[in-house]
Design an enzyme around this catalytic site. Sequence first.
Site, PDB file in Angstrom:
ATOM      1  CG  HIS A 169      -0.250   0.108   2.540  1.00 44.90           C
ATOM      2  ND1 HIS A 169      -0.117  -0.958   3.400  1.00 44.90           N
ATOM      3  CD2 HIS A 169       0.343   1.156   3.156  1.00 44.90           C
ATOM      4  CE1 HIS A 169       0.532  -0.577   4.476  1.00 44.90           C
ATOM      5  NE2 HIS A 169       0.831   0.700   4.357  1.00 44.90           N
TER       6      HIS A 169
HETATM    7  P1  TYD Z   1      -1.701  -2.455   7.390  1.00 45.92           P
HETATM    8  O1  TYD Z   1      -1.248  -1.055   7.615  1.00 45.92           O
HETATM    9  O2  TYD Z   1      -2.354  -2.801   6.076  1.00 45.92           O
HETATM   10  O3  TYD Z   1      -0.474  -3.447   7.682  1.00 45.92           O
HETATM   11  P2  TYD Z   1       0.692  -4.040   6.776  1.00 45.92           P
HETATM   12  O4  TYD Z   1       1.063  -3.049   5.747  1.00 45.92           O
HETATM   13  O5  TYD Z   1       1.782  -4.297   7.771  1.00 45.92           O
HETATM   14  O6  TYD Z   1       0.197  -5.318   6.184  1.00 45.92           O
HETATM   15  O7  TYD Z   1      -2.671  -2.861   8.583  1.00 45.92           O
HETATM   16  C1  TYD Z   1      -3.123  -4.190   8.755  1.00 45.92           C
HETATM   17  C2  TYD Z   1      -4.447  -4.126   9.473  1.00 45.92           C
HETATM   18  O8  TYD Z   1      -4.265  -3.540  10.769  1.00 45.92           O
HETATM   19  C3  TYD Z   1      -5.494  -3.304   8.767  1.00 45.92           C
HETATM   20  O9  TYD Z   1      -6.742  -3.990   8.870  1.00 45.92           O
HETATM   21  C4  TYD Z   1      -5.592  -2.020   9.548  1.00 45.92           C
HETATM   22  C5  TYD Z   1      -5.119  -2.418  10.937  1.00 45.92           C
HETATM   23  N1  TYD Z   1      -4.377  -1.332  11.604  1.00 45.92           N
HETATM   24  C6  TYD Z   1      -5.010  -0.577  12.575  1.00 45.92           C
HETATM   25  O10 TYD Z   1      -6.182  -0.799  12.911  1.00 45.92           O
HETATM   26  N2  TYD Z   1      -4.324   0.429  13.190  1.00 45.92           N
HETATM   27  C7  TYD Z   1      -3.029   0.698  12.870  1.00 45.92           C
HETATM   28  O11 TYD Z   1      -2.412   1.651  13.454  1.00 45.92           O
HETATM   29  C8  TYD Z   1      -2.387  -0.075  11.841  1.00 45.92           C
HETATM   30  C9  TYD Z   1      -0.970   0.203  11.437  1.00 45.92           C
HETATM   31  C10 TYD Z   1      -3.106  -1.077  11.243  1.00 45.92           C
END
Ligand code: TYD
Length: 129
Positions: free
Chosen positions: A47
């Site tokens: 992302h």
């Molecule tokens: P994401 O930022 O997509 O993680 P990565 O890039 O490491 O795979 O987040 C994964 C999930 O966690 C997504 O459903 C959103 C949730 N999340 C939160 O609720 N709060 C946060 O501060 C973060 C970073 C993620």
Amino acid sequence: MIELPRIGDPSLGYISLMQDGDPALPFAVKRVYWTYFTPNHVERGNHAHLRLEQIIVAVSGIIDFTLIDRKGKRQEFTLDTPDKGLYIPGGYWREIRFSHNAVLLCLASDIYDEGDYIRDLNLFLKSES
Ligand code: TYD
């Protein structure tokens, strides 16, 4: 890549830190999160953030980042020591791979907001800054 202070010596261990006022910390920290137990065949990220700024530290293990800007230019970074930080401004796609023992610490400029994410690479490459 930011060199962090490393206070201590091999007999005592070390402290590294970032704090308000450091020139290497160009935003006010509004959120801290950490990720762990990521299996090493898993790629996370995939992302971009529109505005969020982050500093990432591998407090344990090895973390490989690929960053892609809106023009499609790729840059690779390896975080392999707790006294280095990677500053990521807004507007970068990221792909992240972890060693099995890696713990990723993130200092972020804002609270969690799904509206700040772009989760489709083609949309990101077509998006305006
Ligand atoms: P994401 O930022 O997509 O993680 P990565 O890039 O490491 O795979 O987040 C994964 C999930 O966690 C997504 O459903 C959103 C949730 N999340 C939160 O609720 N709060 C946060 O501060 C973060 C970073 C993620």
